[in-house]
Design a protein around this motif. Structure first.
Motif, PDB file in Angstrom:
ATOM      1  N   TYR A 145      41.068  -0.357 -33.944  1.00 48.94           N
ATOM      2  CA  TYR A 145      40.069  -1.187 -33.274  1.00 48.94           C
ATOM      3  C   TYR A 145      39.996  -2.586 -33.878  1.00 48.94           C
ATOM      4  O   TYR A 145      40.304  -2.796 -35.062  1.00 48.94           O
ATOM      5  CB  TYR A 145      38.674  -0.558 -33.390  1.00 48.94           C
ATOM      6  CG  TYR A 145      38.555   0.821 -32.789  1.00 48.94           C
ATOM      7  CD1 TYR A 145      38.437   1.002 -31.412  1.00 48.94           C
ATOM      8  CD2 TYR A 145      38.535   1.952 -33.603  1.00 48.94           C
ATOM      9  CE1 TYR A 145      38.317   2.265 -30.859  1.00 48.94           C
ATOM     10  CE2 TYR A 145      38.412   3.219 -33.061  1.00 48.94           C
ATOM     11  CZ  TYR A 145      38.303   3.373 -31.688  1.00 48.94           C
ATOM     12  OH  TYR A 145      38.180   4.624 -31.153  1.00 48.94           O
ATOM     13  N   VAL A 157      33.811  -3.964 -29.077  1.00 47.38           N
ATOM     14  CA  VAL A 157      34.862  -3.167 -29.696  1.00 47.38           C
ATOM     15  C   VAL A 157      36.089  -3.202 -28.780  1.00 47.38           C
ATOM     16  O   VAL A 157      35.997  -2.850 -27.605  1.00 47.38           O
ATOM     17  CB  VAL A 157      34.399  -1.713 -29.923  1.00 47.38           C
ATOM     18  CG1 VAL A 157      35.511  -0.896 -30.580  1.00 47.38           C
ATOM     19  CG2 VAL A 157      33.128  -1.680 -30.775  1.00 47.38           C
ATOM     20  N   ASN A 159      40.297  -2.193 -28.186  1.00 46.30           N
ATOM     21  CA  ASN A 159      41.479  -1.454 -28.587  1.00 46.30           C
ATOM     22  C   ASN A 159      42.481  -2.476 -29.104  1.00 46.30           C
ATOM     23  O   ASN A 159      42.877  -3.386 -28.374  1.00 46.30           O
ATOM     24  CB  ASN A 159      42.059  -0.674 -27.405  1.00 46.30           C
ATOM     25  CG  ASN A 159      43.297   0.110 -27.775  1.00 46.30           C
ATOM     26  OD1 ASN A 159      44.319  -0.451 -28.154  1.00 46.30           O
ATOM     27  ND2 ASN A 159      43.222   1.426 -27.654  1.00 46.30           N
TER      28      ASN A 159
END
Length: 324
Positions: A145, A157, A159
Motif C-alpha cells: 500500500y 489508501v 494499491n
C-alpha cells in the motif's frame, strides 16, 4: 544564500523519564522536563467500515478547491504596501558564499531507477485532495500500500502496484467522538513493527491536541489504537520520526521543545502511553522554527541505542534570518 546546518544531539533518555511511573495528573514536571499522559484512548472498528459509513465527497472537495484557487488568483489589494525582505549579507556585497552554488543545482530529470540502473516510471497517480491550501501532503508505503494524507484531513489508501484507490476516509472519524480535522497530517509506516502511524493537530475545549493513531495490524484499512495528548502550546507544523526509544515529534512553537512518545506502549495499545518533552536552546534565523528529528526508515535496522539527532538550519536569505 549561505547555509549553516546545525546538529543538536538531544542528550536525554526518554526511557529514564518513562520509568518514573504513572500518576493521575494529565501532566507533571521533573528535572526541567514534562511528562504528558494520554487523555483519551480508544480501539477503533476497522477503518474500512468507518469509511463506508462516512464517505468522503471528493467532488465537493474538488469544487471547493477550485473556487478557492479562483479567488486567490486575484491580486492582493495591499501588495503595494508590503515591504520586500532585506538581508544583512548578499552575494553582491559579501561574496559568493552568500549565494547558491550553481554546481549543486539539479537542472535535469534523474535517470537512475530503484535498482541503481536507468529505469522507467513505475506509477504516476493523481494524489489526494482535501480542499485546502497548502496541501501539506504526507505519505508512506509498505510492500502493498501507499497511504497519503493532505489538509484537512482526508486519508487515501492506494494499491501500490496498480494505483487503484482502496479507500478514502477522514482522519478525525477514527476517534470517538469524531474529532475536528485541522490538518498538518503525518503518515509514517513503521517497518520495524509493520504498523501504520497517522497524526494531526487539533483543538478541543480550548485545549491544544495532538492526535495519534497506530494501526493494530499491518493492514492500513483495519482497526487503530487512537491516542489523544494535550499540549500547552499549539503544535503547529508537527513533524514525527521513528527511533529506538520512541516516536519523536518537533513542532513550531514559541518554546523550542522536542516530544518523545512511548512507542512500545502505543504499539501494544496501552491506554497509559506517555510522552516526555524537553526544551532546548538553539539559534534560529526567523520567527518560524521547526527542527527535524532523525528518522530510522532504512534497511539498516532500528538503532538499538544512542541519542536522537535533531537537525535545523539558519539561513540569511530565508525566514527573516540576519545571519547563518
Amino acid at each position: 544564500m549561505k547555509r549553516n546546518l546545525l546538529l543538536l544531539l538531544m542528550l536525554f533518555s526518554s526511557l529514564s523519564f518513562f520509568a518514573q511511573g504513572n500518576n493521575n495528573n494529565a501532566a507533571g514536571s521533573t528535572e526541567g522536563s514534562t511528562v504528558i499522559y494520554c487523555t483519551d484512548f480508544r480501539v477503533t472498528r476497522p477503518m474500512r467500515e468507518l469509511a463506508a459509513e462516512n464517505p468522503v465527497d471528493e467532488e465537493a472537495l474538488r469544487l471547493e478547491m477550485q473556487a478557492k484557487m479562483e479567488r486567490k488568483l486575484k491580486e492582493s489589494p495591499d501588495r503595494k504596501h508590503r515591504k520586500p525582505n532585506t538581508f544583512v549579507y548578499s552575494v553582491e556585497k559579501d561574496g559568493p558564499e552568500y549565494g547558491t552554488d550553481p554546481s549543486l543545482l539539479q537542472t535535469e530529470m534523474g535517470t537512475r531507477g530503484l535498482d541503481g540502473k536507468e529505469g522507467t516510471m513505475k506509477l504516476n497517480q493523481q494524489g489526494n485532495n482535501g480542499g485546502y491550501r497548502p496541501n501539506d501532503p504526507s505519505g508512506a508505503a509498505d510492500d502493498t500500500y501507499y497511504v497519503q494524507a493532505v489538509n484537512a484531513t482526508p486519508v487515501r489508501v492506494y494499491n501500490k502496484t496498480t494505483g487503484a484507490v482502496v479507500t478514502t476516509f477522514t482522519m478525525g472519524n477514527l476517534w470517538s467522538p469524531v474529532t475536528g480535522n485541522m490538518g498538518d497530517p503525518i503518515v509514517m509506516y513503521d517497518r520495524f513493527a509493520d504498523r501504520w502511524f497517522l497524526a494531526q493537530f487539533g483543538q478541543s475545549g480550548g485545549q491544544n491536541k495532538i492526535y495519534i493513531a497506530i494501526s493494530t495490524t499491518s493492514d492500513p484499512t483495519g482497526s487503530y489504537y487512537t491516542y489523544t495528548f494535550t499540549s500547552t502550546q499549539f503544535p503547529d507544523y508537527l513533524k514525527f520520526s521513528i527511533w529506538h526509544d520512541g516516536y519523536y515529534m518537533t513542532c513550531n512553537t514559541g518554546t523550542k521543545r522536542v516530544f518523545c512518545f512511548e512507542r512500545a506502549a502505543m504499539l501494544t495499545g496501552s491506554p497509559t502511553a506517555r510522552s516526555v518533552t524537553q526544551t532546548f536552546t538553539a539559534q534560529t534565523g526567523g520567527g518560524f522554527f521547526c527542527p527535524l528529528p532523525a528518522d530510522a526508515d532504512g534497511n539498516g535496522g532500528l538503532p538499538t541505542s544512542g541519542a536522537l539527532p535533531v537537525f535545523y538550519y539558519t539561513d540569511n536569505a530565508w525566514g527573516g534570518g540576519a545571519v547563518d
